[in-house]
Design a protein around this motif. Sequence first.
Motif, PDB file in Angstrom:
ATOM      1  N   PRO A 156      23.829  59.613  40.832  1.00 20.34           N
ATOM      2  CA  PRO A 156      24.659  59.653  39.623  1.00 20.34           C
ATOM      3  C   PRO A 156      26.091  59.170  39.890  1.00 20.34           C
ATOM      4  O   PRO A 156      26.759  59.672  40.792  1.00 20.34           O
ATOM      5  CB  PRO A 156      24.677  61.134  39.231  1.00 20.34           C
ATOM      6  N   THR A 157      26.535  58.201  39.122  1.00 24.39           N
ATOM      7  CA  THR A 157      27.883  57.667  39.278  1.00 24.39           C
ATOM      8  C   THR A 157      28.927  58.766  39.137  1.00 24.39           C
ATOM      9  O   THR A 157      29.928  58.777  39.854  1.00 24.39           O
ATOM     10  CB  THR A 157      28.129  56.558  38.237  1.00 24.39           C
ATOM     11  N   SER A 158      28.698  59.708  38.247  1.00 21.51           N
ATOM     12  CA  SER A 158      29.663  60.788  38.029  1.00 21.51           C
ATOM     13  C   SER A 158      29.851  61.668  39.261  1.00 21.51           C
ATOM     14  O   SER A 158      30.899  62.288  39.434  1.00 21.51           O
ATOM     15  CB  SER A 158      29.229  61.649  36.834  1.00 21.51           C
ATOM     16  N   SER A 159      28.867  61.721  40.147  1.00 18.00           N
ATOM     17  CA  SER A 159      28.961  62.552  41.351  1.00 18.00           C
ATOM     18  C   SER A 159      29.580  61.811  42.534  1.00 18.00           C
ATOM     19  O   SER A 159      29.876  62.412  43.558  1.00 18.00           O
ATOM     20  CB  SER A 159      27.581  63.067  41.753  1.00 18.00           C
ATOM     21  N   ARG A 160      29.786  60.513  42.383  1.00 13.91           N
ATOM     22  CA  ARG A 160      30.339  59.724  43.484  1.00 13.91           C
ATOM     23  C   ARG A 160      31.749  60.179  43.864  1.00 13.91           C
ATOM     24  O   ARG A 160      32.194  60.019  44.989  1.00 13.91           O
ATOM     25  CB  ARG A 160      30.332  58.249  43.116  1.00 13.91           C
ATOM     26  N   ARG A 161      32.435  60.836  42.936  1.00 14.21           N
ATOM     27  CA  ARG A 161      33.788  61.325  43.194  1.00 14.21           C
ATOM     28  C   ARG A 161      33.819  62.375  44.306  1.00 14.21           C
ATOM     29  O   ARG A 161      34.861  62.648  44.889  1.00 14.21           O
ATOM     30  CB  ARG A 161      34.410  61.893  41.935  1.00 14.21           C
ATOM     31  N   ALA A 162      32.666  62.967  44.622  1.00 14.78           N
ATOM     32  CA  ALA A 162      32.581  63.987  45.681  1.00 14.78           C
ATOM     33  C   ALA A 162      32.728  63.372  47.070  1.00 14.78           C
ATOM     34  O   ALA A 162      32.848  64.090  48.050  1.00 14.78           O
ATOM     35  CB  ALA A 162      31.265  64.743  45.578  1.00 14.78           C
TER      36      ALA A 162
END
Length: 107
Positions: free
Chosen positions: A21-27
């Motif tokens: 998920p692109t949204s989780s790449r911030r982790a």
Amino acid sequence: MEVLMEKELNRTDIELCLAFPTSSRRAFSMPEGETAVYFEATDTLEKKWNFRLSRRSVITGDWLQFVRDKGLKVGDKIFMWREEGATGVRYTVRAETKIFGVWVNVQ
């Protein structure tokens, strides 16, 4: 604990790479100018897996070996989460399969 993904696996995930998920790449902190970040994730048996997360939001590295070792198939589920502790960041990966209508951990 931060859940990074919970996903039912499809054919591409099993045969090529895991879509993340692109949204989780911030982790993950990806240095400027880099195209990927490498990280280690531990499974339920405490085995360590080396994964590569690219800017295109796909996971490779040991991913296909993980699929083979766990005997994963289309429709199984994958979970990944991140925990921060005194010793740093720890990533965990878990797979589940359905047996007689009940989801169970894949060892």
